[in-house]
Motif scaffolding. Structure first.
Motif, PDB file in Angstrom:
ATOM      1  N   MET A   1      87.621  37.757  23.382  1.00  0.00           N
ATOM      2  CA  MET A   1      87.025  39.108  23.791  1.00  0.00           C
ATOM      3  C   MET A   1      87.179  39.867  22.499  1.00  0.00           C
ATOM      4  N   GLU A   2      85.995  40.520  22.046  1.00  0.00           N
ATOM      5  CA  GLU A   2      85.976  41.455  20.912  1.00  0.00           C
ATOM      6  C   GLU A   2      86.182  42.819  21.522  1.00  0.00           C
ATOM      7  N   LEU A   3      87.490  43.297  20.714  1.00  0.00           N
ATOM      8  CA  LEU A   3      87.803  44.887  20.930  1.00  0.00           C
ATOM      9  C   LEU A   3      87.439  45.760  20.170  1.00  0.00           C
ATOM     10  N   GLY A   4      87.540  46.862  20.241  1.00  0.00           N
ATOM     11  CA  GLY A   4      87.421  47.986  19.289  1.00  0.00           C
ATOM     12  C   GLY A   4      86.137  48.579  19.134  1.00  0.00           C
ATOM     13  N   ARG A   5      86.105  49.901  19.376  1.00  0.00           N
ATOM     14  CA  ARG A   5      84.813  50.533  19.183  1.00  0.00           C
ATOM     15  C   ARG A   5      85.144  51.958  18.550  1.00  0.00           C
ATOM     16  N   GLY A   6      85.321  52.292  17.200  1.00  0.00           N
ATOM     17  CA  GLY A   6      85.865  53.377  16.711  1.00  0.00           C
ATOM     18  C   GLY A   6      87.170  53.618  17.103  1.00  0.00           C
ATOM     19  N   MET A   7      87.895  52.710  16.877  1.00  0.00           N
ATOM     20  CA  MET A   7      89.419  52.765  17.227  1.00  0.00           C
ATOM     21  C   MET A   7      89.683  53.354  18.619  1.00  0.00           C
ATOM     22  N   GLU A   8      89.026  52.692  19.497  1.00  0.00           N
ATOM     23  CA  GLU A   8      89.493  53.018  21.051  1.00  0.00           C
ATOM     24  C   GLU A   8      89.962  51.806  21.562  1.00  0.00           C
ATOM     25  N   LEU A   9      90.994  51.822  22.497  1.00  0.00           N
ATOM     26  CA  LEU A   9      91.415  50.632  23.357  1.00  0.00           C
ATOM     27  C   LEU A   9      91.598  51.448  24.746  1.00  0.00           C
ATOM     28  N   SER A  10      91.070  50.677  25.714  1.00  0.00           N
ATOM     29  CA  SER A  10      91.295  51.115  27.024  1.00  0.00           C
ATOM     30  C   SER A  10      92.424  50.334  27.634  1.00  0.00           C
ATOM     31  N   LEU A  11      93.045  50.625  28.812  1.00  0.00           N
ATOM     32  CA  LEU A  11      94.010  49.941  29.639  1.00  0.00           C
ATOM     33  C   LEU A  11      93.366  48.577  29.942  1.00  0.00           C
ATOM     34  N   SER A  12      92.222  48.565  30.190  1.00  0.00           N
ATOM     35  CA  SER A  12      91.786  47.323  30.923  1.00  0.00           C
ATOM     36  C   SER A  12      91.603  46.388  29.714  1.00  0.00           C
ATOM     37  N   GLU A  13      91.043  46.692  28.678  1.00  0.00           N
ATOM     38  CA  GLU A  13      90.947  45.984  27.544  1.00  0.00           C
ATOM     39  C   GLU A  13      92.118  45.225  27.144  1.00  0.00           C
ATOM     40  N   LEU A  14      93.181  46.004  26.907  1.00  0.00           N
ATOM     41  CA  LEU A  14      94.532  45.523  26.718  1.00  0.00           C
ATOM     42  C   LEU A  14      95.077  44.621  27.517  1.00  0.00           C
ATOM     43  N   ARG A  15      94.799  44.835  28.867  1.00  0.00           N
ATOM     44  CA  ARG A  15      95.463  44.023  29.811  1.00  0.00           C
ATOM     45  C   ARG A  15      94.483  42.573  29.916  1.00  0.00           C
ATOM     46  N   ASN A  16      93.253  42.674  29.792  1.00  0.00           N
ATOM     47  CA  ASN A  16      92.475  41.621  29.745  1.00  0.00           C
ATOM     48  C   ASN A  16      92.613  40.788  28.645  1.00  0.00           C
ATOM     49  N   ALA A  17      93.081  41.254  27.565  1.00  0.00           N
ATOM     50  CA  ALA A  17      93.197  40.442  26.381  1.00  0.00           C
ATOM     51  C   ALA A  17      94.513  39.744  26.243  1.00  0.00           C
ATOM     52  N   LEU A  18      95.333  39.991  27.315  1.00  0.00           N
ATOM     53  CA  LEU A  18      96.713  39.122  27.319  1.00  0.00           C
ATOM     54  C   LEU A  18      96.173  37.702  27.648  1.00  0.00           C
ATOM     55  N   PRO A  19      96.957  36.732  27.120  1.00  0.00           N
ATOM     56  CA  PRO A  19      96.724  35.431  27.353  1.00  0.00           C
ATOM     57  C   PRO A  19      97.324  35.242  28.914  1.00  0.00           C
ATOM     58  N   GLU A  20      96.786  34.223  29.361  1.00  0.00           N
ATOM     59  CA  GLU A  20      97.000  33.826  30.752  1.00  0.00           C
ATOM     60  C   GLU A  20      98.394  33.458  31.117  1.00  0.00           C
ATOM     61  N   GLY A  21      99.137  34.027  31.926  1.00  0.00           N
ATOM     62  CA  GLY A  21     100.586  33.957  32.230  1.00  0.00           C
ATOM     63  C   GLY A  21     101.410  35.213  31.429  1.00  0.00           C
ATOM     64  N   GLY A  22     100.691  36.025  30.572  1.00  0.00           N
ATOM     65  CA  GLY A  22     101.737  36.969  29.808  1.00  0.00           C
ATOM     66  C   GLY A  22     102.233  36.461  28.554  1.00  0.00           C
ATOM     67  N   LEU A  23     102.972  37.238  28.082  1.00  0.00           N
ATOM     68  CA  LEU A  23     103.496  36.912  26.719  1.00  0.00           C
ATOM     69  C   LEU A  23     105.140  37.171  26.808  1.00  0.00           C
ATOM     70  N   PHE A  24     105.633  37.593  27.876  1.00  0.00           N
ATOM     71  CA  PHE A  24     107.047  37.432  28.084  1.00  0.00           C
ATOM     72  C   PHE A  24     107.566  37.307  29.549  1.00  0.00           C
ATOM     73  N   GLY A  25     107.588  36.113  29.868  1.00  0.00           N
ATOM     74  CA  GLY A  25     108.092  35.715  31.028  1.00  0.00           C
ATOM     75  C   GLY A  25     107.874  36.568  32.185  1.00  0.00           C
ATOM     76  N   SER A 139      94.707  45.601  15.279  1.00  0.00           N
ATOM     77  CA  SER A 139      93.887  45.402  14.092  1.00  0.00           C
ATOM     78  C   SER A 139      92.470  45.275  14.295  1.00  0.00           C
ATOM     79  N   ASP A 140      92.150  44.568  15.300  1.00  0.00           N
ATOM     80  CA  ASP A 140      90.667  44.129  15.776  1.00  0.00           C
ATOM     81  C   ASP A 140      90.005  45.316  16.344  1.00  0.00           C
ATOM     82  N   ALA A 141      90.745  46.448  16.795  1.00  0.00           N
ATOM     83  CA  ALA A 141      90.348  48.061  17.206  1.00  0.00           C
ATOM     84  C   ALA A 141      90.146  48.629  16.251  1.00  0.00           C
ATOM     85  N   GLY A 142      90.278  48.111  15.033  1.00  0.00           N
ATOM     86  CA  GLY A 142      90.155  49.082  13.856  1.00  0.00           C
ATOM     87  C   GLY A 142      91.452  49.881  13.248  1.00  0.00           C
ATOM     88  N   PHE A 143      92.422  49.562  13.933  1.00  0.00           N
ATOM     89  CA  PHE A 143      93.716  50.256  13.201  1.00  0.00           C
ATOM     90  C   PHE A 143      94.178  49.428  12.205  1.00  0.00           C
TER      91      PHE A 143
END
Length: 432
Positions: A1-25, A139-143
């Motif tokens: 999933m490609e993120l970032g449009r002028g250094m903006e991130l939405s909550l859904s983008e962040l959550r949808n970018a998580l790997p399946e099963g999350g990252l922390f148990g 970083s992908d979002a431009g930061f």
């Protein structure tokens, strides 16, 4: 999933970018549309401290060895060996371990009104995969994230350039998802294996299990022996004394003042003393009638146990080699506890000194910050909070220590302990 449009991130983008099963148990945290901003001076000071921290650990190891060999006061090694099995004590003194040091180190830095306060120097740190993933996403979002998009991944790769196996124990199982994500990002030469059942196959190893848990690891003594003989490459090494918080108190010991000054370059020592709050070992040995505990204006620990709330801006910590010595489970903040509980905790810790060292440290208040945080509906609110910064430093095969990235944990301002929690925010850092 490609993120970032002028250094903006939405909550859904962040959550949808998580790997399946999350990252922390399965654990959760709150999300933010932007990284945490550090001043240029703060970022510079943080990025440049890695070399001093690595030299500090190397000096600690030298002091321990010299103490064990009778070339320095024997009480130093005696305290650092307490509660540890004989085979592990013998191993960490072996000639074959002389040049072995942790190759990932992470200070826990509280951002205070007067700079940084280091509460711990972790050489078996969690959060490596989470920090690497966050760095990539923002970083992908431009930061312009400190360490860059791949600084954490490439830093970890530098430990074992040809690939290796990450050993994760059941006791550390919450961190397995992030370590699996990290291994996937590193490529086919990397894998994650269960520490309990692993049998050496010649591949370089990253130890992601605590040494107090060694009885659960069937090959623990075999791995240690192989590392001492040079047959097995493993980091962090089997040196439990380097994982003790007690060193943060020993740094301030009046009895070791001249030794530290002769063992560490003055610029490294000055940097360390500027960020490490004053600390004390909880030694039950009675003081002479005319003596006092430094800076406490007290003659005995019983006096400290009776301190008023106003005077106990102190943090009690179990030193290491214990199931509560990581995270925040073995940490107790004096002015945040009822008087009776403070007295019981402190004197109980003193009484455990023969088998389980504890330390006391001055409490440094984190400064208040304001940071944007997503609500559950995706809208943004400004949260008042306090921050813990966790920069990661990696030492490559040539012995050079490099900054890889930094995780900022922002918790509500009413929290005294700053650690990962469901109402905390995890973000990378930028200069701003």
């Amino acid at each position: 999933m490609e993120l970032g449009r002028g250094m903006e991130l939405s909550l859904s983008e962040l959550r949808n970018a998580l790997p399946e099963g999350g990252l922390f148990g399965g654990g959760e945290w709150r999300w933010s549309p932007e990284p945490f901003k550090l001043s240029a001076a703060e970022a510079k000071a943080m990025v440049e401290m890695g070399h001093s921290l690595a030299k500090f650990q190397q000096t600690c190891d030298s002091l321990y060895r010299r103490s064990a060999a009778g070339k320095l006061p024997g009480w130093v090694a005696d305290w650092l060996d307490r509660g540890k099995p004989e085979w592990l004590i013998h191993h960490q003194r072996a000639a074959g371990t002389l040049s072995q040091f942790p190759r990932v180190i992470r200070p826990d830095l509280i951002l205070t009104p007067n700079g940084f306060a280091m509460s711990e120097l972790d050489s078996v740190p969690g959060g490596i995969g989470v920090t690497a993933w966050l760095a990539k996403i923002y970083s992908d979002a431009g930061f312009e994230v400190l360490g860059g998009s791949s600084g954490m991944v490439e830093g970890f790769r530098s430990l074992m350039p040809q690939g290796g196996t990450i050993l994760v124990s059941e006791e550390s199982a919450d961190y397995r998802p992030e370590m699996q994500w990290l291994a996937n990002a590193l490529g086919m030469e990397w894998q994650v294996a269960a520490a309990e059942t692993y049998q050496p196959d010649g591949s370089p190893l990253y130890r992601f299990f605590e040494l107090f848990d060694w009885k659960s690891i069937s090959s623990a003594q075999q791995l240690a022996a192989g590392s001492a003989s040079g047959e097995i490459q493993i980091t962090p090494p089997f040196k439990p004394h380097l994982e003790d918080k007690l060193w943060l108190a020993l740094l301030w010991s009046p009895a070791l003042k001249n030794i530290w000054e002769h063992s560490l370059r003055s610029n490294h020592l000055k940097r360390l003393q500027s960020i490490v709050p004053f600390g004390w070992m909880l030694d039950p040995t009675p003081l002479p009638p005319h003596a006092a505990l430094p800076r406490l204006d007290a003659h005995a620990w019983e006096d400290v146990a009776a301190f008023s709330q106003k005077n106990r801006h102190l943090v009690l910590k179990v030193s290491g080699f214990h199931e509560t010595a990581w995270g925040s489970r073995g940490v107790f903040i004096g002015h945040d506890m009822p008087a009776a509980e403070w007295s019981e905790r402190l004197l109980g810790a003193v009484n455990q000194s023969a088998t389980q060292p504890w330390m006391l440290q001055e409490f440094r208040e984190g400064r208040r910050v304001t940071h944007p945080v997503f609500r559950e509906d995706g809208s943004v609110e400004m949260m008042q909070g306090r921050v813990r910064l966790c920069p990661y430093f990696f030492t490559d095969d040539a012995g050079a220590t490099h900054f890889g990235g930094c995780l900022a944990t922002i918790v509500p301002a009413d929290k005294k302990k700053i650690h990962g929690m469901s109402d905390g925010v995890l973000v990378p850092c930028v200069i701003g």
